[in-house]
Design an enzyme around this catalytic site. Sequence first.
Site, PDB file in Angstrom:
ATOM      1  N   LYS A  27       0.731  -1.150  -0.149  1.00 42.67           N
ATOM      2  CA  LYS A  27       0.042   0.088   0.032  1.00 42.67           C
ATOM      3  C   LYS A  27       0.840   1.165  -0.116  1.00 42.67           C
ATOM      4  O   LYS A  27       1.737   1.302   0.915  1.00 42.67           O
ATOM      5  CB  LYS A  27      -0.965   0.017   1.349  1.00 42.67           C
ATOM      6  CG  LYS A  27      -1.694   1.077   1.482  1.00 42.67           C
ATOM      7  CD  LYS A  27      -1.664   1.863   2.945  1.00 42.67           C
ATOM      8  CE  LYS A  27      -0.424   1.874   3.412  1.00 42.67           C
ATOM      9  NZ  LYS A  27      -0.165   2.859   4.778  1.00 42.67           N
ATOM     10  N   ALA A 109       9.155  -5.320   7.335  1.00 45.91           N
ATOM     11  CA  ALA A 109       8.047  -5.036   8.468  1.00 45.91           C
ATOM     12  C   ALA A 109       8.063  -3.540   8.739  1.00 45.91           C
ATOM     13  O   ALA A 109       9.303  -2.895   8.797  1.00 45.91           O
ATOM     14  CB  ALA A 109       8.177  -5.629   9.532  1.00 45.91           C
ATOM     15  N   GLY A 112       5.691   1.440   6.405  1.00 44.36           N
ATOM     16  CA  GLY A 112       4.773   2.599   5.955  1.00 44.36           C
ATOM     17  C   GLY A 112       4.130   2.024   4.535  1.00 44.36           C
ATOM     18  O   GLY A 112       3.633   2.736   3.921  1.00 44.36           O
ATOM     19  N   ASP A 147      -5.481   0.631   8.247  1.00 43.06           N
ATOM     20  CA  ASP A 147      -5.407   0.590   7.005  1.00 43.06           C
ATOM     21  C   ASP A 147      -6.073  -1.001   6.339  1.00 43.06           C
ATOM     22  O   ASP A 147      -5.768  -1.134   5.223  1.00 43.06           O
ATOM     23  CB  ASP A 147      -3.771   0.213   6.790  1.00 43.06           C
ATOM     24  CG  ASP A 147      -3.172   1.832   6.720  1.00 43.06           C
ATOM     25  OD1 ASP A 147      -3.742   2.633   6.424  1.00 43.06           O
ATOM     26  OD2 ASP A 147      -1.904   1.880   6.801  1.00 43.06           O
TER      27      ASP A 147
END
Length: 299
Positions: A27, A109, A112, A147
Amino acid sequence: MDAAVVDAPVVNGAVVDGALAEPARAKINLTLHVTGRRADGYHLLDSLVVFADVGDVVSAEPADALSLSVIGPRGAGVPVGADNLVFRAAKLMAPGGGARLTLDKHLPAASGIGGGSADAAACLRVLAHLWGCELPPLADQLRLGADVPVCVVSRPCRMTGIGEGLAPVPRLPPVWLLLVNPGVGLETPQVFRALTTADHAPMPQDLPVWADAADLAFWLAAQRNDLQPAAIACAPVVGQVLDAVGSTAECLLARMSGSGATCFGVYASRTAADRAADTMRIAHPDWWVAATGLHGAGT
């Protein structure tokens, strides 16, 4: 805005080595405007979110009990129990359900780019197909993470509120990105604590139709990631990554995604993005680097 404004996600149900599989695409927050803070401490956002053609993969096979294994180049040290968002997502779908889950981990990991949220969302989609059931409601998805709802949809969206507002955006032109992470994990709460103010202007109410990658980059340059200065304060290497990405040939824009530390560059061609990736790997062999297209762009 309500999540129902965006079309329901398509569950691919691809079969990989005999198991159903779903992509967990990276993302990318092309913009991230922090527009306020609720009384409960949650920050309000206005973000143009897109998804890359790189990411993890979650696969599922029928089984009597629920289990999770983690493989892939970024799988070392990833928990396989209740602390893993994939496992929590599976429990949310059906507390007593059984499936043999595998997470093929490629994304860094705490970077962001929504790795854990994308994994959880892919788990929800693949189990919906395997078990023949509906996806959980939006409120339950938000319990997994802000998210997760946008990652369930996994297509270009304008995300507002704390993640519950999802609206379609104008067609994205063909565009390519360079993703770079310096190997520094930034926890989202840490970056938000470093934010000096939470009352920034949102994006324009109406988003334009972008003619091409250069037009999109020009518009993005007038927008922001309000977490970028806070992330640089927490991890100065983010500023170094931005400088390195911005100095690559034909880079139209360099910006940080989400709460960092992954940064991206915008390019008008796959060739330019690939060359930038080669340049970055030579200059910084210890950084995670990926050149990618955007899922749903140019269509």
